[in-house]
Write a protein that holds these residues in place. Sequence first.
Motif, PDB file in Angstrom:
ATOM      1  N   LEU A 209      20.421 -25.895   2.533  1.00 14.28           N
ATOM      2  CA  LEU A 209      19.598 -27.081   2.294  1.00 14.28           C
ATOM      3  C   LEU A 209      20.066 -27.843   1.062  1.00 14.28           C
ATOM      4  N   PHE A 223      12.206 -31.431   4.647  1.00 15.54           N
ATOM      5  CA  PHE A 223      12.736 -30.478   5.612  1.00 15.54           C
ATOM      6  C   PHE A 223      11.616 -30.004   6.516  1.00 15.54           C
ATOM      7  N   ALA A 234      12.697 -24.508   1.561  1.00 16.96           N
ATOM      8  CA  ALA A 234      12.494 -25.682   0.707  1.00 16.96           C
ATOM      9  C   ALA A 234      12.042 -25.278  -0.687  1.00 16.96           C
ATOM     10  N   TYR A 246      12.289 -31.169  -3.044  1.00 16.19           N
ATOM     11  CA  TYR A 246      12.365 -30.676  -1.675  1.00 16.19           C
ATOM     12  C   TYR A 246      10.957 -30.486  -1.126  1.00 16.19           C
ATOM     13  N   GLY A 248       8.880 -29.028   1.918  1.00 14.06           N
ATOM     14  CA  GLY A 248       8.867 -28.197   3.115  1.00 14.06           C
ATOM     15  C   GLY A 248       7.701 -28.597   4.001  1.00 14.06           C
TER      16      GLY A 248
END
Length: 286
Positions: A209, A223, A234, A246, A248
């Motif tokens: 990632l 993500f 994430a 990030y 998730g």
Amino acid sequence: MNADAVVLDIDGVLVDVADSYRRAIVESVDRVYGRTVDDAGVQRFKDAGGFNNDWELTYAAALYVLASEAGYEGDVATFTDAVAAAGGGLDAAEAVVRDADIGDDAFDRWDPGQLRETFQALYLGADLYRDLEGAEPPFEARGYIHDEPVLVEDATIERLTDRFPVGVLTGRPAAEATIALGRVGLSVPDARRFTMDDWDEGKPHPRALTTLAERLDAERVAFAGDTLDDVRTAANAAATDPDRTYHGIGVLTGGLTGESGRLAYEDAGAAAVIETVNDLPALLES
């Protein structure tokens, strides 16, 4: 939600794999050993973590079945809780069986090679098995790969790709990822996708990632995945790459569904939970 790039899982997000990959897990163990786990058991292994690779989940489920026949007294929930406590994944499953003090019979009968061969024959079917495995299948089958309903709408793909650079992060082998992406109509350059063939660690390790974030030239990455390990990926990426954000995002069209699935994602630290991937553009555009 503020994001300037999107990364998508495939299974349970773009296509439904309940009657393909997950069915192949259950039936592979049954074909080889005459006993197996049910769909709920498969989800328990997924929730334990470290089973981004469905072959390894199949091996672990078979090891549990063999350990039970050899004297292990716990049910699948007890076993997978122990696997989670030991760090998740196949190595942890092996450690739980070794620590159970039931002798070596389970390991003596355990045959990951036969399980993988059976899994691929069931999932791919005879023709694709010959093409992708380069060998004759152990038996003739139509292939569960043909039983994967598309979950993502064309309009969703258009909205996402028009506004964001899009990457893919999946536990599928590369060839099987290509088949699925072709089916849903999502074109992603090789540099913007990570498959089983592209890295050894697997989810929830963050390397894939964070690498995609670099390749997408993104500071804020969303993500979307269908397992707790996707959300954990994430979170791990955020911890190792603090210069980026990030998010998730849990999707409720895989093994985790309904209110219990929503709560599980939230407990794992999801930034958001959506009913289907088709809700993602509205979430990112709001």
